[in-house]
Design an enzyme around this catalytic site. Structure first.
Site, mmCIF file in Angstrom:
data_model
loop_
_atom_site.group_PDB
_atom_site.id
_atom_site.type_symbol
_atom_site.label_atom_id
_atom_site.label_comp_id
_atom_site.label_asym_id
_atom_site.label_seq_id
_atom_site.Cartn_x
_atom_site.Cartn_y
_atom_site.Cartn_z
ATOM 1 N N CYS A 153 78.422 32.173 33.587
ATOM 2 C CA CYS A 153 79.224 33.254 33.025
ATOM 3 C C CYS A 153 78.389 34.502 32.784
ATOM 4 O O CYS A 153 78.927 35.597 32.652
ATOM 5 C CB CYS A 153 79.895 32.801 31.732
ATOM 6 S SG CYS A 153 78.791 31.997 30.569
ATOM 7 N N GLU A 171 82.954 30.765 24.143
ATOM 8 C CA GLU A 171 82.034 31.486 25.025
ATOM 9 C C GLU A 171 82.630 31.356 26.410
ATOM 10 O O GLU A 171 82.607 30.278 27.016
ATOM 11 C CB GLU A 171 80.636 30.885 24.944
ATOM 12 C CG GLU A 171 79.553 31.831 25.443
ATOM 13 C CD GLU A 171 79.186 31.599 26.883
ATOM 14 O OE1 GLU A 171 79.945 32.071 27.761
ATOM 15 O OE2 GLU A 171 78.159 30.966 27.143
#
Length: 481
Positions: free
Chosen positions: A284, A249
């Site tokens: 993110c 991720e």
């Protein structure tokens, strides 16, 4: 706060590194030493992996409801120390207190979620022939390695390992070296509540402890939350020693698209919320690119600017603080490089773009929350993941061009769409190359909903049933009758 000392958790024991080395932990708001963390070596990591290798068969052999009960008890004990762990993490990471408490709450909910759905992981019977019996069994990988990022240290180390533990794997966690203290201290709870070797924590540098975890042949299953360059390095390093299942991720340069029919105030509020300023924009999933239809562009831009300009910087521990400091010196240098006019030529600085004034900001990694308007796809502001409190806003007229600009990035983690037209919303959502889409909202994690990215934002999904399934291997069983 008293000086904090965090030790490694290996085979159920809290220990120092075999080298005796320690690393100072720095409060990024003051640059003062607040504690120290045992700095593990490759040998320490190998010891932890060996312990996990010994522990997982017995852990996997337990009845599923017994594992679930142990995990729930672990979560209950963590809940008793949430305030303490949150305050340690705030001082160590720079994150503000309110969202850190929220992240701890999400950690507890996730533990309970995976403890509850573990029985859903079951094999199948398959009519592969008319005479024989064919079925599949799901079995744990064994030892799982987890490398956590510095923006949510405890959440990533516990919530993102709960699925692996629930289905019978053992875990070795490498915390972020710039903010490891909350993870090392929660190791005290793991020592108390989990069987020895099932959950291990080895702090250390990525080049030594991290690489030892990635390259160990007995760790076939690895998971990382981090940057794209780190993800590619881990893929390459792991592949050099064995065939491994690696999930990633990684970063994002996430668009928020605002149509002309959207409510300007609601869209501006959501844009600011989705930028994750309480985490200093160090997320993110932040919607760092906001594309607003020209008909309402100036209105939305002004509203965003006013909200960001009104943010209060200061002591991250205070409930009134809206944003704290950048996590570490390296990240601070990267973020503030985008305040250089040579890098932002042509963009309109709306607010921020410098270090905040005042004696309380003389020390520490402080950067003002920043908004640039009139940003174009050719600028670094538009293309690079800044991973800091910098939002870029741009106008659009033509739908096809806007959609191309939104997708014109190597990342594809999340995206948001603001419109009152359901057809526009669904059509646009289907054409965006991103793993998580939010309509009339901004990036939010919901327990049970999968999270992960397209393109260079990662591989596979976390946080849902998909994550739990990814920690199991399929065994085909054919019974000849």
């Amino acid at each position: 706060m008293n000086q904090i000392e965090g030790r490694l958790l290996i085979d159920g024991e809290l220990v120092e590194s075999e080298t005796g080395r320690w690393a100072d932990s720095i409060d990024p708001s003051t640059e003062e030493v607040i504690g120290r963390a045992a700095l593990g070596s490759a040998k320490d990591m190998h010891r932890a992996i060996d312990a996990a290798e010994r522990a997982w068969p017995a852990w996997a052999a337990r009845e599923m409801d017994e594992r679930a009960e142990i995990l729930r008890a672990f979560g209950d004990r963590l809940a008793e120390r949430v305030d303490e762990l949150s305050r340690i993490e705030v001082r160590d990471s720079g994150n503000t207190l309110r969202p850190t408490l929220h992240a701890m709450d999400e950690t507890l909910k996730t533990i309970r979620f995976y403890a509850g759905i573990a029985p859903m992981m079951r094999g199948e019977t398959i009519p592969a022939s008319s005479r024989h019996m064919h079925m599949t069994l799901l079995e744990p990988y064994g030892v799982v390695g987890r490398i956590a990022a510095y923006n949510h240290p405890a959440l990533f180390s516990v919530a993102r390992t709960a699925a692996a533990l629930a289905v019978g794997n053992s875990v070795v966690v490498k915390p972020p070296e710039t903010s490891p203290l909350s993870v090392l201290i929660l190791g005290e709870v793991a020592q108390e509540m989990l069987p020895p070797g099932v959950f291990n924590i080895v702090n250390g540098t990525g080049s030594e402890a991290g690489n030892a975890l990635v390259r160990h042949p007995n760790v076939k299953r690895l998971a990382l939350i981090g940057s794209e360059p780190t993800g590619r390095t881990i893929q390459r390093s792991a592949a050099e020693v064995a065939v491994k299942h690696v999930t990633l991720e990684l970063g994002g340069k996430n668009p928020m698209i605002v149509f002309a029919d959207a409510d300007a105030e609601a869209a501006a509020t959501s844009a600011v919320r989705g930028m994750n300023f309480p985490w200093q924009g160090q997320s993110c999933g932040s919607n760092s690119r906001v594309l607003v239809h020209r008909d309402i562009y100036e209105d939305v831009l002004e509203r965003i600017t006013a909200k960001v300009a009104a943010m209060r910087l200061g002591d991250p521990m205070a409930h009134t603080t809206d944003m704290g400091p950048i996590n570490n010196a390296k990240s601070y240098a990267h973020v503030t490089s985008f305040f250089d006019r040579d890098q932002t030529e042509g963009a309109r600085l709306m607010t921020g773009g410098k270090r905040p004034a005042g004696a309380e900001f003389a020390k520490g990694f402080w950067a003002e929350p920043t908004v640039y308007g009139d940003v174009t796809p050719q600028m670094r502001l538009w293309r690079d993941e800044i991973f800091g409190p910098v939002m870029s806003v741009a106008p659009w007229d033509d739908y096809a061009t806007m959609l191309a600009d939104a997708n014109d990035t190597s990342y594809g983690l999340s995206a948001a769409i603001w419109t009152n037209d359901i057809t526009k919303a669904i059509t646009t959502a289907r054409r965006l190359r991103a793993g998580s889409i939010f309509v009339n909202g901004s990036n939010t994690h919901f327990v049970g909903m999968p999270w992960g990215g397209f393109k260079n934002s990662g591989l596979e999904r976390e946080e849902g049933v998909e994550e739990m399934r990814s920690y199991l291997e399929t065994k085909a069983l054919n019974i000849m009758l």
